[in-house]
Motif scaffolding. Sequence first.
Motif, mmCIF file in Angstrom:
data_model
loop_
_atom_site.group_PDB
_atom_site.id
_atom_site.type_symbol
_atom_site.label_atom_id
_atom_site.label_comp_id
_atom_site.label_asym_id
_atom_site.label_seq_id
_atom_site.Cartn_x
_atom_site.Cartn_y
_atom_site.Cartn_z
ATOM 1 N N LEU A 1 0.800 -1.214 0.000
ATOM 2 C CA LEU A 1 0.000 0.000 0.000
ATOM 3 C C LEU A 1 0.839 1.273 0.000
ATOM 4 C CD1 LEU A 1 -2.514 -1.167 2.767
ATOM 5 C CD2 LEU A 1 -2.751 -1.434 0.282
ATOM 6 N N ILE A 2 0.393 2.243 -0.772
ATOM 7 C CA ILE A 2 0.913 3.617 -0.714
ATOM 8 C C ILE A 2 -0.283 4.505 -0.358
ATOM 9 C CG2 ILE A 2 1.979 5.520 -1.970
ATOM 10 C CD1 ILE A 2 3.333 3.465 -3.771
ATOM 11 N N TRP A 3 -0.104 5.369 0.624
ATOM 12 C CA TRP A 3 -1.197 6.188 1.149
ATOM 13 C C TRP A 3 -1.122 7.607 0.575
ATOM 14 C CZ3 TRP A 3 -1.760 7.474 7.095
ATOM 15 C CH2 TRP A 3 -2.968 8.158 7.305
ATOM 16 N N PRO A 4 -2.059 8.002 -0.288
ATOM 17 C CA PRO A 4 -2.091 9.390 -0.774
ATOM 18 C C PRO A 4 -2.643 10.312 0.315
ATOM 19 C CG PRO A 4 -3.319 7.878 -2.219
ATOM 20 C CD PRO A 4 -3.103 7.182 -0.923
ATOM 21 N N VAL A 5 -1.936 11.414 0.568
ATOM 22 C CA VAL A 5 -2.303 12.356 1.623
ATOM 23 C C VAL A 5 -2.321 13.768 1.050
ATOM 24 C CG1 VAL A 5 -1.640 13.287 3.869
ATOM 25 C CG2 VAL A 5 -1.312 10.861 3.407
ATOM 26 N N PHE A 6 -3.348 14.530 1.397
ATOM 27 C CA PHE A 6 -3.482 15.911 0.930
ATOM 28 C C PHE A 6 -2.958 16.865 1.995
ATOM 29 C CE2 PHE A 6 -6.902 13.543 -1.219
ATOM 30 C CZ PHE A 6 -6.552 13.795 -2.536
ATOM 31 N N VAL A 7 -2.074 17.767 1.575
ATOM 32 C CA VAL A 7 -1.468 18.709 2.512
ATOM 33 C C VAL A 7 -1.925 20.136 2.200
ATOM 34 C CG1 VAL A 7 0.650 18.807 1.096
ATOM 35 C CG2 VAL A 7 0.716 19.545 3.476
ATOM 36 N N ARG A 8 -2.206 20.895 3.246
ATOM 37 C CA ARG A 8 -2.618 22.280 3.100
ATOM 38 C C ARG A 8 -1.836 23.141 4.097
ATOM 39 N NH1 ARG A 8 -7.729 24.801 4.941
ATOM 40 N NH2 ARG A 8 -6.116 26.340 5.426
ATOM 41 N N ASP A 9 -1.931 24.441 3.931
ATOM 42 C CA ASP A 9 -1.239 25.349 4.831
ATOM 43 C C ASP A 9 -1.972 25.426 6.160
ATOM 44 O OD1 ASP A 9 0.860 26.983 5.456
ATOM 45 O OD2 ASP A 9 0.546 28.353 3.779
ATOM 46 N N GLY A 10 -1.280 25.954 7.171
ATOM 47 C CA GLY A 10 -1.891 26.116 8.474
ATOM 48 C C GLY A 10 -1.234 25.240 9.513
ATOM 49 N N ASP A 11 -1.910 25.116 10.659
ATOM 50 C CA ASP A 11 -1.367 24.342 11.767
ATOM 51 C C ASP A 11 -2.522 23.675 12.513
ATOM 52 O OD1 ASP A 11 1.044 23.659 13.427
ATOM 53 O OD2 ASP A 11 -0.182 24.612 14.965
ATOM 54 N N GLY A 12 -2.350 22.405 12.825
ATOM 55 C CA GLY A 12 -3.357 21.689 13.587
ATOM 56 C C GLY A 12 -4.658 21.466 12.843
ATOM 57 N N ILE A 13 -4.603 21.392 11.514
ATOM 58 C CA ILE A 13 -5.814 21.329 10.699
ATOM 59 C C ILE A 13 -6.000 19.949 10.089
ATOM 60 C CG2 ILE A 13 -6.993 22.233 8.650
ATOM 61 C CD1 ILE A 13 -5.508 24.879 9.125
ATOM 62 N N GLU A 14 -7.205 19.407 10.212
ATOM 63 C CA GLU A 14 -7.673 18.250 9.453
ATOM 64 C C GLU A 14 -9.043 18.621 8.909
ATOM 65 O OE1 GLU A 14 -6.553 14.101 10.677
ATOM 66 O OE2 GLU A 14 -6.399 15.085 12.636
ATOM 67 N N GLU A 15 -9.083 18.966 7.645
ATOM 68 C CA GLU A 15 -10.261 19.537 7.002
ATOM 69 C C GLU A 15 -10.939 18.487 6.137
ATOM 70 O OE1 GLU A 15 -10.714 23.688 4.753
ATOM 71 O OE2 GLU A 15 -9.416 22.280 3.690
ATOM 72 N N PRO A 16 -12.183 18.089 6.462
ATOM 73 C CA PRO A 16 -12.854 17.051 5.673
ATOM 74 C C PRO A 16 -13.062 17.470 4.218
ATOM 75 C CG PRO A 16 -13.993 17.435 7.760
ATOM 76 C CD PRO A 16 -12.994 18.547 7.598
ATOM 77 N N ILE A 17 -12.994 16.487 3.326
ATOM 78 C CA ILE A 17 -13.275 16.695 1.902
ATOM 79 C C ILE A 17 -14.638 16.076 1.626
ATOM 80 C CG2 ILE A 17 -12.506 16.216 -0.458
ATOM 81 C CD1 ILE A 17 -9.636 15.904 0.803
#
Length: 338
Positions: free
Chosen positions: A42-58
Amino acid sequence: MICEDPMKPTVAPFPAARPRRLRSTPALRNLVRETTLTSDDLIWPVFVRDGDGIEEPIASMPGVTRRSIDKVVDAAIEARALGIPAICLFPYTDPVLKTSDCAEAWSPDNLVNRAIRAIKSAVPDIAVMTDVALDPYNINGHDGYVVDGEIVNDETVEALVKMTVAQADAGADIIGPSDMMDGRIGAMRSALEAAGHRNVTILSYAAKYASAYYGPFRDAVGASGALKGDKKTYQMDPGNTDEALRMIERDLSEGADMVMIKPGLAYLDICQRIKSTFGAPTFAYQVSGEYAMIEAAAQNGWIDGERIMLESLTAFKRAGCDGVLTYYAPAAARLLNG
């Protein structure tokens, strides 16, 4: 080309042969299973965004989030604990940084490059894969430069080479060119050698189709609204199979270490044909649309989501893939690890 003698199974007549004997208990089924899926696949695709302490649902990808760099590091730590060997980074770029020249793509301090450094500092033994294409940085959402309505090839390759070297400088282990420009693998390999990155590997999206399965991904990286037109002049026609073999042969001859088919389940015939023809390390991407369809059906109670997840991932291995990029990587690893 790999040539093998066709298998000639010998089966005794009934009742000497009762195929159900080997299905009768879990122990026997485990002993004779032909295809095995593990967290190593398995390879896990991960989306990265700016900021700190953020987990933003898609919204279009239930259970998947955009993560700030500190949370991406947490994901890498989780991946290592689960036995997942690699994660792949995709940026959600601030719209103000999207330009027609896409210069943010090779900035040493862009989101992806900062995330690479943070991951390699915290979890040096996990492999970090990157995406090489201009669409997250392009004001018009295309994987290449647009000049008078045309996605131009050679100028785009020059930009992709700069992007590749910047990612390798940041510590990327695996470069993943997803752009489908002609000649880019050879140019990237030459640039990596010249820059001293001899051990950086290239996992080429060598057979990437112009598919309708990518919609949720474009939401995730913020490219949906920016995209003008379609990508049919550089991504492959879904009706073609011989072309896929030509693309794979080209990229391997230019220095790709591994190759990828994208999307996944609708293209298992391509996976099987490529692996049996070339014998090279072969991967598939279980893309956002595939993931979203399974999740939607599971949330509606129409299917058993966990069983479908594992069955779909096993299908890639059965078709000859050495591994799969999948948003299910952590969930699948938890189940596989017991």
